[in-house]
Enzyme design. Sequence first.
Site, PDB file in Angstrom:
ATOM      1  CD  GLU A   1      -2.434   1.161   2.842  1.00 40.37           C
ATOM      2  OE1 GLU A   1      -3.492   1.783   2.971  1.00 40.37           O
ATOM      3  OE2 GLU A   1      -1.919   0.490   3.777  1.00 40.37           O
TER       4      GLU A   1
ATOM      5  CE  LYS B   1      -7.275   1.100   3.794  1.00 36.65           C
ATOM      6  NZ  LYS B   1      -6.128   1.746   4.480  1.00 36.65           N
TER       7      LYS B   1
ATOM      8  CB  CYS C   1      -4.240  -1.716   4.694  1.00 37.23           C
ATOM      9  SG  CYS C   1      -3.232  -1.639   6.203  1.00 37.23           S
TER      10      CYS C   1
END
Length: 259
Positions: free
Chosen positions: A41, A109, A143
Amino acid sequence: MQVIALQVDICWEDKQATYHRVEKLMQSADLKPEALVVLPEMFATGFSMKVSRIEEGKERPTEHFMAKLARDWGVFVCGGVVNRHSNQLGLNQSVTFNPKGEEIARYTKCHPFSFAKEDQYYARGDGPICYDWKGITVAPLICYDLRFPELFRIMAKRGAQLYTVIANWPQRREMHWLNLLQARAIENQAYVIGVNRCGQDPWLSYGGRSLIINPKGEIIADAGTHENSITAGINLNELLAYRAEFPALEDIRTDFIIK
């Protein structure tokens, strides 16, 4: 098919310096044609809330760097970048390029990390996506998304066979990282490649522990705690045979949801 995780010690908010580190890792990796290479990321800058400082902007330097890596090495390259939403918030994205340097997937995300106030600086994505990598269906995630199994389940129903989870996951919550990656592989009978950074940023230490996990939840490669690359083979026939032998995914219920 070969997957490779590049565990980078990111140079804080310094794209050019980090590009050099990535290039060295590429040179040391045993790359095969059309392998899928995965970077963490925000791999060129670290997990920064200073969107105006690290965003790609019109020049898109990190995306051009990734596309060039893909062309030069004849591989697929996936990694994290920052762009800007029309509402002026940032977009924390996972982008994938094919061996021609063409973009084939862009995921934003879905779950900004509110505990670290990421949601104040980055907009939420519209939902999960998947793409085809040489006949394997890949779902890219980022994540904090790892803590939301429903996101993985949605993609399982859409045919996901490999999940890429790119991250800046701190060492102090390493146990969660390891256990959740294995859980996502087990419950969705899929390969999972979790690619974390190592080293330190101005606030946190990162223990790395990038993993490649098979559909039974077995760890088949572990990058340890230092800058490193790991590789493993992805066998679609073995995945399909395991799902046929133990068809748990067929028992997923879609007739109710949590309100």
